[in-house]
Design a protein around this motif. Structure first.
Motif, PDB file in Angstrom:
ATOM      1  N   HIS A 307      40.139  49.826  40.389  1.00  0.00           N
ATOM      2  CA  HIS A 307      41.538  49.914  40.788  1.00  0.00           C
ATOM      3  C   HIS A 307      42.390  48.835  40.137  1.00  0.00           C
ATOM      4  CE1 HIS A 307      39.238  47.713  43.856  1.00  0.00           C
ATOM      5  NE2 HIS A 307      40.321  47.014  44.142  1.00  0.00           N
ATOM      6  N   GLU A 314      44.450  39.736  44.023  1.00  0.00           N
ATOM      7  CA  GLU A 314      43.546  39.953  45.159  1.00  0.00           C
ATOM      8  C   GLU A 314      42.549  38.799  45.231  1.00  0.00           C
ATOM      9  OE1 GLU A 314      41.443  43.627  45.253  1.00  0.00           O
ATOM     10  OE2 GLU A 314      43.243  44.862  45.057  1.00  0.00           O
ATOM     11  N   HIS A 345      39.981  46.109  38.293  1.00  0.00           N
ATOM     12  CA  HIS A 345      38.685  45.566  38.712  1.00  0.00           C
ATOM     13  C   HIS A 345      37.973  46.595  39.584  1.00  0.00           C
ATOM     14  CE1 HIS A 345      41.285  44.389  42.086  1.00  0.00           C
ATOM     15  NE2 HIS A 345      40.201  44.487  42.818  1.00  0.00           N
TER      16      HIS A 345
END
Ligand SMILES: [Fe+2]
Length: 399
Positions: A307, A314, A345
């Motif tokens: 994604h 994140e 990732h």
């Protein structure tokens, strides 16, 4: 937190005379957010809450940050930050090492064994996640008990201190906002009650159970606060102990919430990341990944798809179990992964295929997603595993 509580001795009518047994007036303080247009509480003090006798500089530990440039996913090993017995003389407030930060939120880590000074953060709310160990958090609202898996939510400008309990180190991951940290709006009714679809409810939130008073003179309080040049520190000295509140009521107070009380939302196919959300602040969210039954469609792939979270960095803090998607990357308990915006990732090589048919993930992680880029603090730079970025390809740059 729009959930009313009342503790200790409060008068029947607000803003009226409230006296002790000898006829002395208590001093009422309204503590309110957003210019008194949001949540607030009324506290009744024995002494004037505004009386101070000194104010001097508190030099904060290194708050400088370094951009993630050249852009890379990163692996930070927080357990390397406090080697040996150094934790025994370290406290949760002054011992924090800055791992990542931006203008909206600062992420720090500390391993502590010593009692902290009295402290309040006047830059925003704090959520301190207890990775392991036990503590009592004494506040002007009363005491909280904190243990492994607890989020300790401390509203902006709440005077408090941390007292580790027992002889084990207290490992704490501090999320310091420059805003307020609340349950996501979509979990709440228009009047502030947690709705049926929320993964936790009011019964899971634990506020102080009794008020706390203490005696003392010339008492220091370490205050973290805002300037136009960023966050700075001041030590303010109070003629009497600030823990002098005989009662309070309202919707603004510190509380704990255990990650183990978060009820995971699962489905036949992979659920979208927002189902893991637990809190939100300005320009960031806090999510958690808890042990759960995983995707049960006969053709499901239980680990996440690759994604690109295009607006976010994140930051995953791995605090228990064995994180399925990261096997083979070197990531373990106490690790942080930094997956920045601008780069896709997903699972490490082999994890995608290996997860097919798996029915349960035993994993525990706290994730902070920011909408502005995070920079590395001195703590983050000091514990980086420089091989992580190349683990999907299996090799780094050609020499
Ligand atoms: Fe992700």
């Amino acid at each position: 937190m729009a959930y009313y509580r009342s503790l200790g001795d409060v008068p029947a009518k607000r803003h009226t005379q409230h006296r002790d047994g000898s006829g002395n007036l208590y001093y009422e303080e309204l503590m309110g957010e957003e210019g008194f247009s949001s949540d607030s509480s009324l506290l009744y003090h024995r002494n004037l809450p505004s009386a101070i006798v000194d104010s001097r500089v508190w030099e904060l530990p290194d708050q400088s940050t370094t951009p993630n440039h050249p852009l890379q996913p990163r692996h930070l090993k927080l357990h390397d930050l406090f080697p040996g017995e150094s934790w025994k003389d370290t406290d949760v407030v002054t011992g924090r090492r800055l791992v990542l930060g931006n203008a909206d939120v600062r992420l720090s880590y500390v391993v502590a064994g010593a009692v902290s000074p009295l402290y309040r953060n006047a830059t925003g709310d704090e959520v301190v996640y207890v990775e392991s160990g036990d503590a009592v958090v004494e506040t002007v609202f009363g005491s909280l008990k904190a243990t492994e898996g607890d989020y300790v939510v401390i509203p902006m400008a709440t005077t408090h201190r941390w007292l580790p309990q027992g002889d084990k180190p207290l490992r704490a991951y501090a999320i310091e906002a420059n805003s307020h940290i609340t349950p996501p709006k979509r979990y709440l009714s228009r009047y502030g009650q947690l709705l049926e679809h929320a993964p936790y409810c009011e019964r899971d939130l634990h506020g102080p159970s009794e008020t706390l008073t203490a005696e003392g003179t010339d008492v220091e309080v370490f205050v973290k606060h805002r300037t136009s040049r960023g966050v700075v520190g001041t030590v303010m000295v109070y003629p009497e102990h600030p823990f002098d509140v005989v009662g309070w009521d309202g919707c603004l107070y510190p509380y704990t919430f255990s990650i183990h009380d978060f009820e995971p939302i699962t489905g036949r196919v992979h659920q979208p990341p927002p189902v893991h959300q637990v809190f939100e602040g300005h320009n960031f969210v806090v999510c958690n990944f808890v042990p759960r039954k995983v995707d049960y469609h006969p053709q499901a792939i239980p680990v996440p798809y690759y994604h690109s979270n295009v607006d976010s960095d994140e930051i995953m803090f791995y605090c228990g179990g064995d994180y399925e998607a990261r096997k083979g990357s070197g990531i373990g308990q106490g690790s942080i992964s930094v997956h920045p915006g601008g780069h896709a990732h997903g699972p490490q090589p082999g994890a995608y295929e290996r997860s097919i048919g798996v029915e349960f993930f035993d994993e525990l992680a706290v994730m902070v997603d920011t909408f502005r880029p995070l920079e590395l603090g001195e703590g983050g730079l000091a514990c980086e595993d420089h091989n992580y970025a190349w683990t999907w390809a299996g090799r780094g740059p050609k020499q």
